[in-house]
Design a protein around this motif. Structure first.
Motif, mmCIF file in Angstrom:
data_model
loop_
_atom_site.group_PDB
_atom_site.id
_atom_site.type_symbol
_atom_site.label_atom_id
_atom_site.label_comp_id
_atom_site.label_asym_id
_atom_site.label_seq_id
_atom_site.Cartn_x
_atom_site.Cartn_y
_atom_site.Cartn_z
ATOM 1 N N ILE A 507 0.847 -1.215 0.000
ATOM 2 C CA ILE A 507 0.000 0.000 0.000
ATOM 3 C C ILE A 507 0.863 1.238 0.000
ATOM 4 C CG2 ILE A 507 -1.674 1.286 1.373
ATOM 5 C CD1 ILE A 507 -2.798 -1.361 2.336
ATOM 6 N N ARG A 508 1.903 1.240 0.874
ATOM 7 C CA ARG A 508 2.761 2.423 0.988
ATOM 8 C C ARG A 508 3.495 2.684 -0.319
ATOM 9 N NH1 ARG A 508 2.462 5.937 5.042
ATOM 10 N NH2 ARG A 508 4.703 6.222 5.100
ATOM 11 N N GLY A 509 3.839 1.635 -1.025
ATOM 12 C CA GLY A 509 4.589 1.809 -2.262
ATOM 13 C C GLY A 509 3.780 2.454 -3.360
ATOM 14 N N ASN A 510 2.442 2.361 -3.296
ATOM 15 C CA ASN A 510 1.592 2.908 -4.342
ATOM 16 C C ASN A 510 0.998 4.275 -4.001
ATOM 17 O OD1 ASN A 510 1.990 0.652 -5.913
ATOM 18 N ND2 ASN A 510 0.232 -0.436 -5.023
ATOM 19 N N LEU A 511 1.337 4.829 -2.817
ATOM 20 C CA LEU A 511 0.753 6.114 -2.421
ATOM 21 C C LEU A 511 1.458 7.267 -3.114
ATOM 22 C CD1 LEU A 511 0.249 5.698 1.431
ATOM 23 C CD2 LEU A 511 -1.491 5.682 -0.337
ATOM 24 N N ASN A 512 0.683 8.334 -3.491
ATOM 25 C CA ASN A 512 1.286 9.565 -3.988
ATOM 26 C C ASN A 512 1.386 10.569 -2.839
ATOM 27 O OD1 ASN A 512 -1.280 10.664 -3.626
ATOM 28 N ND2 ASN A 512 -1.866 10.260 -5.756
ATOM 29 N N LEU A 513 1.856 11.768 -3.095
ATOM 30 C CA LEU A 513 2.088 12.761 -2.051
ATOM 31 C C LEU A 513 0.805 13.111 -1.314
ATOM 32 C CD1 LEU A 513 3.953 14.701 -0.567
ATOM 33 C CD2 LEU A 513 3.545 16.390 -2.384
ATOM 34 N N LYS A 514 -0.275 13.342 -2.076
ATOM 35 C CA LYS A 514 -1.544 13.709 -1.443
ATOM 36 C C LYS A 514 -2.022 12.612 -0.492
ATOM 37 C CE LYS A 514 -6.344 14.931 -2.458
ATOM 38 N NZ LYS A 514 -7.368 15.127 -3.509
ATOM 39 N N GLN A 515 -1.879 11.361 -0.918
ATOM 40 C CA GLN A 515 -2.313 10.238 -0.079
ATOM 41 C C GLN A 515 -1.444 10.108 1.165
ATOM 42 O OE1 GLN A 515 -2.052 7.286 -3.196
ATOM 43 N NE2 GLN A 515 -4.286 7.039 -3.254
ATOM 44 N N GLU A 516 -0.125 10.380 0.982
ATOM 45 C CA GLU A 516 0.780 10.325 2.133
ATOM 46 C C GLU A 516 0.378 11.376 3.175
ATOM 47 O OE1 GLU A 516 3.160 8.467 3.052
ATOM 48 O OE2 GLU A 516 3.912 7.359 1.319
ATOM 49 N N VAL A 517 0.074 12.579 2.713
ATOM 50 C CA VAL A 517 -0.316 13.667 3.619
ATOM 51 C C VAL A 517 -1.619 13.315 4.332
ATOM 52 C CG1 VAL A 517 -1.083 16.074 3.732
ATOM 53 C CG2 VAL A 517 0.887 15.447 2.317
ATOM 54 N N GLU A 518 -2.580 12.789 3.592
ATOM 55 C CA GLU A 518 -3.865 12.429 4.191
ATOM 56 C C GLU A 518 -3.709 11.311 5.210
ATOM 57 O OE1 GLU A 518 -6.341 11.506 0.875
ATOM 58 O OE2 GLU A 518 -7.025 13.581 0.609
ATOM 59 N N LEU A 519 -2.827 10.334 4.881
ATOM 60 C CA LEU A 519 -2.584 9.244 5.809
ATOM 61 C C LEU A 519 -1.966 9.757 7.103
ATOM 62 C CD1 LEU A 519 -2.627 6.190 6.365
ATOM 63 C CD2 LEU A 519 -0.378 6.034 5.291
ATOM 64 N N PHE A 520 -1.001 10.677 6.956
ATOM 65 C CA PHE A 520 -0.356 11.256 8.144
ATOM 66 C C PHE A 520 -1.363 12.063 8.963
ATOM 67 C CE2 PHE A 520 2.047 14.703 10.215
ATOM 68 C CZ PHE A 520 2.901 13.939 11.002
ATOM 69 N N GLU A 521 -2.207 12.839 8.268
ATOM 70 C CA GLU A 521 -3.223 13.638 8.966
ATOM 71 C C GLU A 521 -4.200 12.740 9.722
ATOM 72 O OE1 GLU A 521 -5.778 17.508 7.753
ATOM 73 O OE2 GLU A 521 -6.255 15.706 6.592
ATOM 74 N N LYS A 522 -4.583 11.637 9.129
ATOM 75 C CA LYS A 522 -5.503 10.699 9.770
ATOM 76 C C LYS A 522 -4.893 10.135 11.054
ATOM 77 C CE LYS A 522 -7.942 6.292 9.048
ATOM 78 N NZ LYS A 522 -8.231 5.200 8.087
ATOM 79 N N GLN A 527 -4.520 9.790 17.033
ATOM 80 C CA GLN A 527 -3.747 9.908 18.271
ATOM 81 C C GLN A 527 -4.360 10.941 19.205
ATOM 82 O OE1 GLN A 527 0.370 10.640 17.310
ATOM 83 N NE2 GLN A 527 0.524 8.818 16.009
ATOM 84 N N ALA A 528 -4.835 12.054 18.650
ATOM 85 C CA ALA A 528 -5.458 13.097 19.486
ATOM 86 C C ALA A 528 -6.757 12.592 20.103
ATOM 87 C CB ALA A 528 -5.717 14.345 18.653
ATOM 88 N N LEU A 529 -7.537 11.870 19.314
ATOM 89 C CA LEU A 529 -8.811 11.339 19.821
ATOM 90 C C LEU A 529 -8.586 10.282 20.899
ATOM 91 C CD1 LEU A 529 -10.801 11.042 16.479
ATOM 92 C CD2 LEU A 529 -11.319 12.590 18.363
ATOM 93 N N LYS A 541 -6.261 20.347 21.322
ATOM 94 C CA LYS A 541 -4.889 19.832 21.246
ATOM 95 C C LYS A 541 -4.289 20.058 19.866
ATOM 96 C CE LYS A 541 -5.384 16.222 24.757
ATOM 97 N NZ LYS A 541 -5.381 14.769 25.036
ATOM 98 N N LEU A 542 -5.143 19.967 18.828
ATOM 99 C CA LEU A 542 -4.651 20.121 17.456
ATOM 100 C C LEU A 542 -4.711 21.565 16.973
ATOM 101 C CD1 LEU A 542 -6.300 16.948 15.862
ATOM 102 C CD2 LEU A 542 -3.911 17.251 16.515
ATOM 103 N N GLY A 543 -5.309 22.449 17.774
ATOM 104 C CA GLY A 543 -5.375 23.860 17.418
ATOM 105 C C GLY A 543 -6.334 24.169 16.289
ATOM 106 N N VAL A 544 -7.416 23.408 16.180
ATOM 107 C CA VAL A 544 -8.418 23.644 15.137
ATOM 108 C C VAL A 544 -9.808 23.642 15.778
ATOM 109 C CG1 VAL A 544 -7.028 22.605 13.304
ATOM 110 C CG2 VAL A 544 -8.594 21.174 14.621
#
Length: 567
Positions: A507-522, A527-529, A541-544
């Motif tokens: 899965i990680r090998g097929n991700l593009n930049l946008k998907q990587e960012v979304e995965l990290f954001e998720k 973790q915050a929840l 905690k996340l400032g939003v």
């Protein structure tokens, strides 16, 4: 106010304090001499007086006089000082006993202490003489009896009974019969009491006093009545909403898809139409079949399972329909009634129906249509009253097209179809299944294990090809093989870890930049929840804004309920 030590030093009799287990907590010098005790005591009353009833006295909140110590003139008086926790034993010789009961100034301080303890219990305590005249009463009398202490002391219990302060006197019964009595009382204010009357005897065996301990059970009686009414209401709603009141914890209903399955199963449980259960191996088809049987009006009759794939084809017909006496050489000499007849009045569960031999499908069709069959070696059909549930993990429709399954039997079975989704489509159920199986196997093997939240998350993400059965077997294995009480990721079988790692790498090998960012954001949001009790706290905690968190949770399909379970 004197300390316990000061009181004990000056008492003309021995004083021994023990806790609810019977362990000696204090002995005054005279008692130490009598019993030859040395500090620290580290002894139990049972070691000194095997027949002592002080533990029961403490538990019951009682007061009693025991026999004299053998070969002495010392009398033992046991009393519960703090009901359920602490009690005392007085060692009195004849002179000290008389001093005690005559209210000598030498024990005035002790009596003040005992008075305070007497009023700690919250129960009504009255003491009368041998003629039934009230000598003492504790300070709960006004609350329970509706009478002031000064209005009770000096009055005869017969007068209290006559004037309606109480409906019946326990003291009068103790005086009449010379033994302990337990009875119910009603006060003039309508309160209900459970009373124990205890006789206190002189050394010559004559009655000295009567101690009554009355427990107010008015609220208990009212609560019992309300509890019974509530139970009747709950029984009604349990029948009406049985799909919400699960009687089988193994059949977990947390995900929306399983709620729909369970609700449908409950609606059709009392209908005798044939139910067809479809789903992958290990999803719980047999569990649901048993649940339907237990929810139906046939629950008191047999639930008979026929595994069409496990019984050899050569004996399937005789196992299912039975045979007459003398039909087979080497068979049962009296014949066999068969599983279909064994399920009479109950449920016949045809598991793995897709494996049923083609030559038996016509005979099964007759059983489904006419509720009758003819055993081997018989000419007369047998009538039965059976409810049918069939299950398979195969596509019967394709088998019909291929000619390996009768079309008419297929439609006869396919009356009420229920499809159980695979485990990966109902991830919300996984934490609760983990919790259930962990408890089952911890109890079974007496190995009480806990599980790390990382393991729970791993199981949520894992693709369970064997579904619930595979998860169950995995939990059982971990309970037995994990070296410590807490199950961690390192304890998982290598097969599971390697399989998941390989999938993650693909899965990680097929991700593009946008998907990587979304995965990290998720992952950041998760973790915050996990470390917050509310969405609002996580947003801070996340400032939003909280609305941003809510939108992101919906976007990434984060199951907040599962995260709360893991906290």
């Amino acid at each position: 106010m004197f300390t316990l030590h000061e009181i004990g030093m000056n008492l003309p009799f021995g004083l021994l304090l023990v806790d609810f287990r019977g362990e000696i907590q204090y002995a005054n010098p005279l008692c130490e001499t009598i019993l030859k005790l040395k500090r620290p005591y580290k002894k139990f009353i049972q070691d000194i007086f095997p027949g002592s009833t002080i533990i029961k006295v403490i538990k019951d909140g009682n007061f009693e006089v025991a026999d004299y110590i053998p070969n002495s003139d010392i009398c033992l008086m046991s009393s519960s000082l703090v009901p359920g926790k602490l009690g005392g034993i007085l060692f009195l010789d004849k002179n000290a006993y008389q001093i005690f009961v005559d209210n000598s100034p030498r024990v005035i301080d002790l009596k003040q202490e005992m008075e305070a303890i007497m009023n700690l219990s919250g129960e009504l305590v009255t003491i009368t003489n041998a003629d039934g005249i009230v000598l003492r009463v504790n300070n709960t009398c006004e609350q329970i009896l509706g009478e002031m202490e000064s209005d009770l002391v000096g009055r005869a219990v017969t007068a209290l009974e006559k004037n309606g302060v109480i409906n019946v006197s326990s003291t009068k019964h103790v005086i009449q019969h010379g033994r302990k009595v337990t009875m119910n009382q009603t006060t003039k204010s309508g309160r209900r009491l459970m009373v124990e009357g205890h006789p206190i005897f002189n050394s010559d065996g004559t009655l000295s006093k009567v101690i009554n301990i009355s427990k107010d059970v008015t609220e208990i009686a009212n609560l019992q009545k309300k509890l019974e009414e509530t139970k009747n209401v709950l029984d009604y709603y349990q029948q009406e909403l049985s799909f919400l009141q699960k009687t089988d914890q193994e059949f977990v209903v947390k995900s929306k898809s399983m709620e729909e399955v369970y609700e449908l199963a409950c609606r059709v449980a009392d209908v005798d139409a044939t139910i067809f259960l479809n789903g992958e191996t290990g999803v719980g088809k047999e569990v649901l079949a048993r649940k339907i049987h237990n929810l139906s009006n046939r629950k008191g009759a047999p639930f008979i399972k026929v595994n069409c794939g496990a019984i050899p084809e050569s004996i399937m017909e005789s196992e299912l329909f039975g045979y007459a006496k003398g039909t087979f050489t080497g068979g049962n000499k009296d014949g066999k009634k068969g599983l279909a007849l064994a399920a009479h009045k109950g449920t016949l569960f045809l598991d793995e129906i897709g494996e049923l031999p083609f030559n038996l499908q016509a005979k099964l069709l007759q059983l489904l249509q006419e509720k009758q069959f003819t055993p081997l070696g018989e000419t007369n059909p047998v009538q039965v009253d059976v409810r049918f549930i069939a299950a398979t993990n195969r596509n019967l429709e394709d088998m019909v097209k291929q000619g390996t399954f009768r079309e008419d039997l297929y439609y006869r079975l396919f009356v009420i179809p229920i499809t159980i989704p695979p485990l990966f489509e109902r991830k919300e159920d996984i934490p609760f299944l983990i919790n259930y199986f962990l408890d089952v196997f911890s109890q079974k093997y007496k190995l009480y294990k806990t599980i790390d939240k990382e393991v729970v998350q791993f199981f949520i993400d894992y693709k369970w090809k064997g579904n619930v059965r595979e998860l169950q077997n995995t939990i059982e294995r971990l309970v037995l093989t994990a070296p410590t009480q807490h199950i961690e990721l390192k304890d998982l079988p290598d097969k599971l870890l390697k399989s998941e790692t390989k999938t993650s790498e693909i899965i990680r090998g097929n991700l593009n930049l946008k998907q990587e960012v979304e995965l990290f954001e998720k992952q950041i949001i998760i973790q915050a929840l996990e470390s917050s009790s509310t969405m609002k706290e996580a947003s801070k905690k996340l400032g939003v804004d909280a609305s941003t968190i809510t939108r992101k949770v919906q976007k990434y399909g984060i199951n907040v309920a599962v995260l709360q379970f893991r906290l």
